[in-house]
Design a protein around this motif. Structure first.
Motif, PDB file in Angstrom:
ATOM      1  N   SER A 234      22.581   1.098 -36.129  1.00 27.98           N
ATOM      2  CA  SER A 234      21.308   1.506 -35.517  1.00 27.98           C
ATOM      3  C   SER A 234      20.335   2.092 -36.534  1.00 27.98           C
ATOM      4  CB  SER A 234      21.577   2.550 -34.433  1.00 27.98           C
ATOM      5  OG  SER A 234      22.289   3.645 -35.003  1.00 27.98           O
ATOM      6  N   ILE A 235      19.082   1.617 -36.485  1.00 26.61           N
ATOM      7  CA  ILE A 235      17.963   2.242 -37.196  1.00 26.61           C
ATOM      8  C   ILE A 235      17.039   2.735 -36.093  1.00 26.61           C
ATOM      9  CG2 ILE A 235      16.134   1.971 -38.925  1.00 26.61           C
ATOM     10  CD1 ILE A 235      18.803   1.348 -40.159  1.00 26.61           C
ATOM     11  N   HIS A 236      17.056   4.058 -35.889  1.00 34.53           N
ATOM     12  CA  HIS A 236      16.324   4.640 -34.752  1.00 34.53           C
ATOM     13  C   HIS A 236      15.160   5.498 -35.224  1.00 34.53           C
ATOM     14  CE1 HIS A 236      20.118   4.631 -31.915  1.00 34.53           C
ATOM     15  NE2 HIS A 236      19.527   3.442 -31.984  1.00 34.53           N
ATOM     16  N   ASP A 237      14.241   5.743 -34.293  1.00 37.46           N
ATOM     17  CA  ASP A 237      13.164   6.727 -34.509  1.00 37.46           C
ATOM     18  C   ASP A 237      12.433   6.563 -35.835  1.00 37.46           C
ATOM     19  OD1 ASP A 237      15.709   8.167 -33.113  1.00 37.46           O
ATOM     20  OD2 ASP A 237      13.826   8.712 -32.137  1.00 37.46           O
ATOM     21  N   LYS A 258      31.845   7.095 -30.126  1.00 40.42           N
ATOM     22  CA  LYS A 258      31.519   7.718 -28.829  1.00 40.42           C
ATOM     23  C   LYS A 258      32.691   8.597 -28.410  1.00 40.42           C
ATOM     24  CE  LYS A 258      29.200   5.752 -24.740  1.00 40.42           C
ATOM     25  NZ  LYS A 258      28.939   4.468 -24.045  1.00 40.42           N
ATOM     26  N   PRO A 259      32.619   9.743 -27.669  1.00 34.59           N
ATOM     27  CA  PRO A 259      31.339  10.333 -27.314  1.00 34.59           C
ATOM     28  C   PRO A 259      30.777  11.250 -28.397  1.00 34.59           C
ATOM     29  CG  PRO A 259      33.051  11.639 -26.342  1.00 34.59           C
ATOM     30  CD  PRO A 259      33.742  10.529 -27.126  1.00 34.59           C
ATOM     31  N   HIS A 260      31.515  11.456 -29.491  1.00 35.77           N
ATOM     32  CA  HIS A 260      31.018  12.396 -30.515  1.00 35.77           C
ATOM     33  C   HIS A 260      30.237  11.670 -31.594  1.00 35.77           C
ATOM     34  CE1 HIS A 260      33.065  15.446 -28.397  1.00 35.77           C
ATOM     35  NE2 HIS A 260      34.250  14.878 -28.556  1.00 35.77           N
ATOM     36  N   TRP A 261      29.122  11.001 -31.173  1.00 34.95           N
ATOM     37  CA  TRP A 261      28.276  10.347 -32.184  1.00 34.95           C
ATOM     38  C   TRP A 261      27.852  11.414 -33.207  1.00 34.95           C
ATOM     39  CZ3 TRP A 261      28.447   5.347 -31.804  1.00 34.95           C
ATOM     40  CH2 TRP A 261      28.439   4.690 -30.561  1.00 34.95           C
ATOM     41  N   VAL A 262      27.756  10.977 -34.462  1.00 39.12           N
ATOM     42  CA  VAL A 262      27.189  11.844 -35.499  1.00 39.12           C
ATOM     43  C   VAL A 262      25.801  11.305 -35.794  1.00 39.12           C
ATOM     44  CG1 VAL A 262      27.374  12.635 -37.889  1.00 39.12           C
ATOM     45  CG2 VAL A 262      29.449  12.333 -36.482  1.00 39.12           C
ATOM     46  N   SER A 288      21.835  16.518 -39.774  1.00 41.72           N
ATOM     47  CA  SER A 288      21.871  16.931 -38.356  1.00 41.72           C
ATOM     48  C   SER A 288      20.615  16.437 -37.641  1.00 41.72           C
ATOM     49  CB  SER A 288      21.957  18.458 -38.280  1.00 41.72           C
ATOM     50  OG  SER A 288      23.090  18.935 -38.972  1.00 41.72           O
ATOM     51  N   GLY A 289      20.411  16.947 -36.427  1.00 44.11           N
ATOM     52  CA  GLY A 289      19.193  16.595 -35.710  1.00 44.11           C
ATOM     53  C   GLY A 289      19.386  15.365 -34.856  1.00 44.11           C
ATOM     54  N   HIS A 290      18.287  14.937 -34.173  1.00 46.14           N
ATOM     55  CA  HIS A 290      18.367  13.723 -33.338  1.00 46.14           C
ATOM     56  C   HIS A 290      17.111  12.926 -33.623  1.00 46.14           C
ATOM     57  CE1 HIS A 290      20.556  11.837 -29.937  1.00 46.14           C
ATOM     58  NE2 HIS A 290      19.381  11.268 -29.755  1.00 46.14           N
ATOM     59  N   GLU A 291      16.164  12.868 -32.683  1.00 45.51           N
ATOM     60  CA  GLU A 291      14.947  12.124 -33.015  1.00 45.51           C
ATOM     61  C   GLU A 291      14.248  12.742 -34.227  1.00 45.51           C
ATOM     62  OE1 GLU A 291      15.639  11.935 -28.510  1.00 45.51           O
ATOM     63  OE2 GLU A 291      15.452  13.535 -29.980  1.00 45.51           O
ATOM     64  N   LYS A 307      18.905  19.106 -31.651  1.00 46.71           N
ATOM     65  CA  LYS A 307      20.282  18.916 -31.158  1.00 46.71           C
ATOM     66  C   LYS A 307      21.119  18.051 -32.109  1.00 46.71           C
ATOM     67  CE  LYS A 307      19.053  15.053 -28.095  1.00 46.71           C
ATOM     68  NZ  LYS A 307      19.137  14.413 -26.817  1.00 46.71           N
ATOM     69  N   ASP A 308      22.417  18.233 -32.151  1.00 47.00           N
ATOM     70  CA  ASP A 308      23.365  17.466 -32.959  1.00 47.00           C
ATOM     71  C   ASP A 308      23.487  17.976 -34.395  1.00 47.00           C
ATOM     72  OD1 ASP A 308      22.349  14.397 -31.347  1.00 47.00           O
ATOM     73  OD2 ASP A 308      23.948  15.773 -30.786  1.00 47.00           O
ATOM     74  N   GLY A 309      24.766  18.138 -34.793  1.00 45.83           N
ATOM     75  CA  GLY A 309      25.062  18.490 -36.189  1.00 45.83           C
ATOM     76  C   GLY A 309      25.122  19.988 -36.410  1.00 45.83           C
ATOM     77  N   ASN A 310      25.739  20.370 -37.536  1.00 39.19           N
ATOM     78  CA  ASN A 310      25.899  21.805 -37.846  1.00 39.19           C
ATOM     79  C   ASN A 310      24.558  22.503 -38.001  1.00 39.19           C
ATOM     80  OD1 ASN A 310      28.635  22.289 -37.812  1.00 39.19           O
ATOM     81  ND2 ASN A 310      28.940  21.438 -39.852  1.00 39.19           N
ATOM     82  N   GLU A 311      23.560  21.744 -38.429  1.00 44.30           N
ATOM     83  CA  GLU A 311      22.272  22.393 -38.718  1.00 44.30           C
ATOM     84  C   GLU A 311      21.237  22.155 -37.626  1.00 44.30           C
ATOM     85  OE1 GLU A 311      22.875  22.393 -43.577  1.00 44.30           O
ATOM     86  OE2 GLU A 311      21.217  21.248 -42.699  1.00 44.30           O
ATOM     87  N   HIS A 312      21.742  22.006 -36.363  1.00 44.49           N
ATOM     88  CA  HIS A 312      20.766  21.823 -35.278  1.00 44.49           C
ATOM     89  C   HIS A 312      19.998  23.133 -35.054  1.00 44.49           C
ATOM     90  CE1 HIS A 312      24.286  23.484 -33.153  1.00 44.49           C
ATOM     91  NE2 HIS A 312      23.415  23.990 -32.319  1.00 44.49           N
TER      92      HIS A 312
END
Ligand code: AAL
Length: 426
Positions: A234-237, A258-262, A288-291, A307-312
């Motif tokens: 995936s290449i997102h955002d 899934k369900p623990h996507w990184v 970390s992060g999402h969008e 959201k997501d990752g140690n540095e969210h």
């Protein structure tokens, strides 16, 4: 005689030097011997410091959040002008683009899904039933004169004919202005999201005006990585900025299982909006992060990492646009934050920062009515305003916010079992 005086002089000089060093060291030890001062010094004190205090002065723009330009709280305002079909899940708007100001109007592009049913999952999906909230979506746009009241203008990017990239869905777009022309980058799905994963590359369309018409390039411009690479699926955002005379396009990828996507973020650069794009050998550049949400700041690039990752829930900064460090920790961050970045495309050497943008709330409506809504966020991550209300240390939540995060039946059963064992053991 001369030589004797010279030797005395030099000896005196070194004795004095030693004494003063000794004194400075003594003072430092005296300083360190004394407890840390009551008033937090603005500058790093010359004394032995704990790792936390070293970090306070070395890693942050200022030792206090209220003086840290890259710290902010976020405030939210419901938008006017969008119809969501009474929240029945058939209309959804999400993943907005950066805001552009043109002809005295603000422009925003976003993922627009209008389907006969809400998302039903990959198994039940077909040509008219969406698998996810962004499946079977198009890219629409809206304009506003104040950023609160919006007028939906309609479709910007339609789904192309099969098998062209994006035939299943075109989503999660962002805007670039380059040499007087406009480019919309977006995720081009060629299967229903959720079949294997949320798999897609990035495509692009271009126009002479933000109002279009948009010409699809109908080719993949940011390809998925090779097999085994972090961004193979995936290449997102896609999120372009102009920096150091080039296009710096940041993007997210879902790795792992899934369900623990990184989720991590990468960078691809180009001298031409239609490519070729070169991925940074240091990718991922944000762990970390999402969008993706970034903006030029001073000589570097700042990023909102939620959201997501140690540095969210951090705001990060890279002086070189590549090596990001944590600049502040905050809360209630906007999801899929798409700021109004006045200097996003000016190749600025002194990024002014941001004060507002559009983001989204997802998973609204509950079971059988899932949809998303666009919302406005405001903040003070700008060199040009100083809004103390945005620099409060915390958000005071009502108790129901905490109680809504209640224990599940399974958790209650575990605790009951622990209590029972404890009682038995006594
Ligand atoms: C969003 C974005 C991308 C993903 C999906 C829709 O949060 O990361 O756009 O594909 O979720």
């Amino acid at each position: 005689m001369m030589k004797k005086n010279y030797v005395i002089g030099v000896t005196m000089y070194f004795v004095l030097l030693l004494v003063s060093c000794g004194t400075a060291e003594k003072e430092k030890n005296n300083e360190s011997a004394k407890a840390f001062p009551f008033m937090l010094p603005d500058e790093k004190p010359d004394r032995e410091l704990s790792a936390a205090m070293e970090r306070l002065y070395d890693d942050y723009a200022a030792p206090k959040p209220e003086e840290n330009e890259l710290f902010s709280q976020f405030k939210y305002t419901e938008l006017k002008g969008f119809n969501y079909s009474d929240g029945d899940g058939t209309i959804s708007r999400r993943d907005p683009s950066k805001i552009v100001f043109h002809n005295n109007k603000y422009y925003v592009w976003y993922t627009y899904r209008h389907t006969s049913t809400p998302p039903q999952g990959a198994k039940k999906s077909n040509d008219t039933i969406p698998s996810s909230d962004w499946d079977l979506a198009e890219i629409w746009y809206a304009t506003s004169t104040d950023g609160f009241n919006w007028e939906e203008q309609g479709v910007a990017i339609k789904r192309p004919k099969k098998p062209i990239v994006g035939w299943r869905a075109v989503t999660t777009t962002d805007i670039l202005e380059w040499k007087g022309k406009y480019y919309l980058y977006y995720q081009g799905f060629m299967e229903a999201s959720g079949k294997r994963g949320d798999d897609c590359p990035v495509a692009v369309s271009y126009a002479d005006s933000p109002d279009g018409p948009w010409t699809p390039y109908n080719k993949i411009v940011i390809p998925n990585g090779e097999e085994g690479e972090w961004d193979q699926y995936s290449i997102h955002d896609p999120y372009p900025l102009v920096y150091k005379g080039k296009i710096y396009l940041y993007y997210k990828s879902d790795t792992g299982v899934k369900p623990h996507w990184v989720r991590m973020q990468g960078l691809a650069t180009a001298d031409n909006p239609l490519g070729p794009f070169t991925k940074s050998p240091l990718n991922p550049v944000i762990s970390s992060g999402h969008e993706t949400s970034l903006f030029p700041f001073k000589q570097g690039i700042a990023a909102l990492v939620y959201k997501d990752g140690n540095e969210h829930n951090t705001i990060q900064y890279a002086k070189d646009g590549v090596n990001f460090e944590i600049a502040s920790i905050t809360e209630l961050m906007p999801y899929a934050a798409a700021p109004f970045v006045a200097d996003a495309f000016t190749d600025t050497k002194d990024g002014r920062g941001i004060t507002w943008g559009i983001s989204h709330f997802i998973n609204l409506g509950g079971r059988g009515k899932i949809h998303s809504k666009l919302v406005r966020f405001d903040c003070d991550l700008s060199q040009d305003i100083d809004d103390p209300e945005m620099k409060q240390h915390r958000v005071n939540h009502d108790t129901d916010v905490y109680y809504r995060q209640g224990l599940s039946m399974k958790q209650k059963a575990r605790i009951a079992k622990e209590n029972k064992e404890l009682t038995k053991s006594k």
